[in-house]
Scaffold this motif. Structure first.
Motif, PDB file in Angstrom:
ATOM      1  N   PRO A 137       4.233  -3.708  -0.071  1.00 46.03           N
ATOM      2  CA  PRO A 137       5.459  -3.646   0.730  1.00 46.03           C
ATOM      3  C   PRO A 137       6.716  -3.637  -0.144  1.00 46.03           C
ATOM      4  O   PRO A 137       6.818  -4.367  -1.121  1.00 46.03           O
ATOM      5  CB  PRO A 137       5.390  -4.935   1.559  1.00 46.03           C
ATOM      6  N   LEU A 138       7.653  -2.791   0.209  1.00 51.74           N
ATOM      7  CA  LEU A 138       8.924  -2.719  -0.523  1.00 51.74           C
ATOM      8  C   LEU A 138       9.726  -3.989  -0.265  1.00 51.74           C
ATOM      9  O   LEU A 138      10.052  -4.312   0.882  1.00 51.74           O
ATOM     10  CB  LEU A 138       9.722  -1.500  -0.067  1.00 51.74           C
ATOM     11  N   GLN A 139      10.063  -4.693  -1.331  1.00 51.36           N
ATOM     12  CA  GLN A 139      10.844  -5.916  -1.220  1.00 51.36           C
ATOM     13  C   GLN A 139      12.198  -5.821  -1.930  1.00 51.36           C
ATOM     14  O   GLN A 139      13.148  -6.487  -1.551  1.00 51.36           O
ATOM     15  CB  GLN A 139      10.050  -7.098  -1.816  1.00 51.36           C
ATOM     16  N   GLU A 140      12.273  -4.974  -2.960  1.00 48.93           N
ATOM     17  CA  GLU A 140      13.502  -4.904  -3.744  1.00 48.93           C
ATOM     18  C   GLU A 140      13.849  -3.451  -4.090  1.00 48.93           C
ATOM     19  O   GLU A 140      12.965  -2.636  -4.310  1.00 48.93           O
ATOM     20  CB  GLU A 140      13.363  -5.692  -5.045  1.00 48.93           C
ATOM     21  N   ILE A 141      15.153  -3.176  -4.128  1.00 53.01           N
ATOM     22  CA  ILE A 141      15.649  -1.893  -4.611  1.00 53.01           C
ATOM     23  C   ILE A 141      16.637  -2.184  -5.736  1.00 53.01           C
ATOM     24  O   ILE A 141      17.634  -2.883  -5.540  1.00 53.01           O
ATOM     25  CB  ILE A 141      16.346  -1.090  -3.494  1.00 53.01           C
ATOM     26  N   HIS A 142      16.341  -1.681  -6.929  1.00 57.08           N
ATOM     27  CA  HIS A 142      17.195  -1.922  -8.087  1.00 57.08           C
ATOM     28  C   HIS A 142      18.054  -0.681  -8.331  1.00 57.08           C
ATOM     29  O   HIS A 142      17.536   0.403  -8.605  1.00 57.08           O
ATOM     30  CB  HIS A 142      16.343  -2.214  -9.321  1.00 57.08           C
ATOM     31  N   LEU A 143      19.384  -0.855  -8.239  1.00 56.48           N
ATOM     32  CA  LEU A 143      20.321   0.239  -8.477  1.00 56.48           C
ATOM     33  C   LEU A 143      20.993   0.053  -9.829  1.00 56.48           C
ATOM     34  O   LEU A 143      21.585  -0.999 -10.092  1.00 56.48           O
ATOM     35  CB  LEU A 143      21.394   0.261  -7.384  1.00 56.48           C
ATOM     36  N   GLU A 144      20.912   1.062 -10.675  1.00 54.91           N
ATOM     37  CA  GLU A 144      21.577   1.028 -11.975  1.00 54.91           C
ATOM     38  C   GLU A 144      22.523   2.215 -12.113  1.00 54.91           C
ATOM     39  O   GLU A 144      22.297   3.265 -11.528  1.00 54.91           O
ATOM     40  CB  GLU A 144      20.541   1.061 -13.108  1.00 54.91           C
ATOM     41  N   VAL A 170       8.297  -1.402   3.969  1.00 52.94           N
ATOM     42  CA  VAL A 170       7.551  -0.153   4.068  1.00 52.94           C
ATOM     43  C   VAL A 170       6.627  -0.024   2.850  1.00 52.94           C
ATOM     44  O   VAL A 170       6.946  -0.495   1.756  1.00 52.94           O
ATOM     45  CB  VAL A 170       8.525   1.044   4.159  1.00 52.94           C
ATOM     46  N   ASN A 171       5.503   0.625   3.063  1.00 50.57           N
ATOM     47  CA  ASN A 171       4.543   0.808   1.974  1.00 50.57           C
ATOM     48  C   ASN A 171       5.170   1.659   0.870  1.00 50.57           C
ATOM     49  O   ASN A 171       5.709   2.736   1.108  1.00 50.57           O
ATOM     50  CB  ASN A 171       3.274   1.491   2.496  1.00 50.57           C
ATOM     51  N   LEU A 172       5.096   1.173  -0.364  1.00 50.59           N
ATOM     52  CA  LEU A 172       5.722   1.840  -1.506  1.00 50.59           C
ATOM     53  C   LEU A 172       5.180   3.252  -1.704  1.00 50.59           C
ATOM     54  O   LEU A 172       5.906   4.154  -2.122  1.00 50.59           O
ATOM     55  CB  LEU A 172       5.481   0.996  -2.763  1.00 50.59           C
ATOM     56  N   TRP A 186      -7.004   5.312  -2.260  1.00 51.59           N
ATOM     57  CA  TRP A 186      -5.679   5.825  -1.917  1.00 51.59           C
ATOM     58  C   TRP A 186      -5.360   5.573  -0.449  1.00 51.59           C
ATOM     59  O   TRP A 186      -4.239   5.168  -0.103  1.00 51.59           O
ATOM     60  CB  TRP A 186      -5.636   7.323  -2.212  1.00 51.59           C
ATOM     61  N   THR A 187      -6.357   5.796   0.425  1.00 48.88           N
ATOM     62  CA  THR A 187      -6.166   5.543   1.857  1.00 48.88           C
ATOM     63  C   THR A 187      -5.883   4.067   2.117  1.00 48.88           C
ATOM     64  O   THR A 187      -5.009   3.708   2.905  1.00 48.88           O
ATOM     65  CB  THR A 187      -7.409   5.987   2.645  1.00 48.88           C
ATOM     66  N   GLU A 188      -6.601   3.191   1.415  1.00 51.21           N
ATOM     67  CA  GLU A 188      -6.414   1.749   1.581  1.00 51.21           C
ATOM     68  C   GLU A 188      -5.041   1.314   1.067  1.00 51.21           C
ATOM     69  O   GLU A 188      -4.370   0.496   1.696  1.00 51.21           O
ATOM     70  CB  GLU A 188      -7.522   0.999   0.825  1.00 51.21           C
ATOM     71  N   ALA A 189      -4.638   1.907  -0.048  1.00 53.32           N
ATOM     72  CA  ALA A 189      -3.348   1.523  -0.648  1.00 53.32           C
ATOM     73  C   ALA A 189      -2.172   1.907   0.236  1.00 53.32           C
ATOM     74  O   ALA A 189      -1.130   1.250   0.221  1.00 53.32           O
ATOM     75  CB  ALA A 189      -3.203   2.175  -2.019  1.00 53.32           C
ATOM     76  N   LYS A 190      -2.318   2.968   1.027  1.00 50.41           N
ATOM     77  CA  LYS A 190      -1.221   3.452   1.859  1.00 50.41           C
ATOM     78  C   LYS A 190      -1.134   2.768   3.212  1.00 50.41           C
ATOM     79  O   LYS A 190      -0.221   3.039   3.986  1.00 50.41           O
ATOM     80  CB  LYS A 190      -1.364   4.968   2.065  1.00 50.41           C
ATOM     81  N   LYS A 191      -2.044   1.873   3.489  1.00 52.87           N
ATOM     82  CA  LYS A 191      -2.032   1.192   4.789  1.00 52.87           C
ATOM     83  C   LYS A 191      -0.818   0.267   4.907  1.00 52.87           C
ATOM     84  O   LYS A 191      -0.358  -0.277   3.902  1.00 52.87           O
ATOM     85  CB  LYS A 191      -3.320   0.376   4.970  1.00 52.87           C
ATOM     86  N   PHE A 248       5.698  -1.108  -9.252  1.00 53.39           N
ATOM     87  CA  PHE A 248       4.715  -1.925  -8.539  1.00 53.39           C
ATOM     88  C   PHE A 248       4.798  -3.378  -8.984  1.00 53.39           C
ATOM     89  O   PHE A 248       5.159  -3.668 -10.139  1.00 53.39           O
ATOM     90  CB  PHE A 248       3.314  -1.351  -8.771  1.00 53.39           C
ATOM     91  N   PRO A 249       4.568  -4.291  -8.054  1.00 57.13           N
ATOM     92  CA  PRO A 249       3.905  -4.048  -6.759  1.00 57.13           C
ATOM     93  C   PRO A 249       4.851  -3.838  -5.574  1.00 57.13           C
ATOM     94  O   PRO A 249       4.403  -3.426  -4.511  1.00 57.13           O
ATOM     95  CB  PRO A 249       3.120  -5.340  -6.556  1.00 57.13           C
ATOM     96  N   ASN A 250       6.191  -4.056  -5.728  1.00 54.91           N
ATOM     97  CA  ASN A 250       7.002  -4.094  -4.505  1.00 54.91           C
ATOM     98  C   ASN A 250       8.450  -3.650  -4.686  1.00 54.91           C
ATOM     99  O   ASN A 250       9.325  -4.095  -3.946  1.00 54.91           O
ATOM    100  CB  ASN A 250       6.998  -5.511  -3.921  1.00 54.91           C
ATOM    101  N   ALA A 251       8.757  -2.803  -5.648  1.00 52.09           N
ATOM    102  CA  ALA A 251      10.158  -2.452  -5.880  1.00 52.09           C
ATOM    103  C   ALA A 251      10.357  -0.952  -6.077  1.00 52.09           C
ATOM    104  O   ALA A 251       9.421  -0.209  -6.379  1.00 52.09           O
ATOM    105  CB  ALA A 251      10.692  -3.212  -7.096  1.00 52.09           C
TER     106      ALA A 251
END
Length: 238
Positions: free
Chosen positions: A32-39, A59-61, A22-27, A88-91
């Motif tokens: 990294p956030l790459q996409e935001i999907h709005l519906e 930013v870290n998801l 968990w600590t490693e995943a939050k680094k 996951f991995p980036n949205a």
């Protein structure tokens, strides 16, 4: 005793691995956030929605506070509810449910969009849809939202009339005055359902709402009084 000790050590090791993972995943740099999907966006401004949630790309998801994102979106005037989840991995997936504008109200000289509960959505702007009728009730009416809902439901049961009505004013005693887009004034009592049924019969027979009519009085039980645009034509009682 030995078996119990082994189990305790195994659980401790597992928890340690989970913690380290968990600590490693939050680094920074991970997920990294790459996409935001709005519906569900119909009337809301997409750019405004993205601005209000204040999330930077990359930013870290795992570090995104989903409740904070949801609460930020709920400050927008059109938003009724919002669901936010990580993909996951980036949205980030955001599903919005908007309020439904069913009419307009007037306050302090400005038009406001009202929702299906008779509550204010926002002040009308050039980019917003025009949703007729413009509904008003007496200033001291404590049941104003309920009366607006009642009227909108009534018109919903009479679609042949709904699109013709531009304004509606409610008075004490459940009395209403409706104005059509052609300027015809319709006077209704608490028995509006029966009165509109009678008006529909007249519409089918005489096309009365497309004639030179100034006012239609429907509050006389079983009768209709029609005032023509030309005073010389009198006021027949049907």
């Amino acid at each position: 005793m030995y078996s119990k000790t082994v189990k305790i050590i195994a659980v401790a090791l597992l928890l340690g691995v989970i913690y380290l993972g968990w600590t490693e995943a939050k680094k920074p740099g991970r997920f990294p956030l790459q996409e935001i999907h709005l519906e569900g966006v119909v009337n809301s401004d997409v750019d405004e929605a993205l601005k209000v949630i204040k999330i930077d790309k990359g930013v870290n998801l795992f570090t995104i506070d989903l409740n904070a994102v949801k609460n930020s979106l709920l400050t927008l005037p059109w938003i009724r509810s919002a669901r936010v989840k990580r993909v996951f991995p980036n949205a980030l997936a955001i599903n919005l449910s908007e309020k439904i504008a069913v009419c307009m109200g007037k306050k302090d000289g400005h038009l406001h969009l009202l929702d299906e509960y008779g509550a204010r959505i926002k002040q009308l702007e050039a980019k917003d849809p025009l949703v007729f009728p413009v509904v008003a009730t007496t200033d001291l009416d404590r049941y104003r939202p309920a009366k607006i809902v009642w009227l909108i439901n009534l018109l919903g049961r009479h679609p042949w009339l709904k699109d013709r009505v531009s304004e509606a004013t409610g008075y004490a005693g459940d009395r209403w005055v409706l104005y059509t887009k052609k300027g015809i004034k319709l006077l209704l009592s608490a028995n509006a359902e029966k009165e509109l049924a009678l008006l529909l019969r007249l519409q089918k027979r005489y096309d009365i709402l497309n004639r030179q009519v100034r006012q239609i009085e429907l509050r006389i039980p079983g009768r209709v009084a029609v005032r023509m645009t030309d005073p010389d034509l009198g006021m027949p009682l049907l």
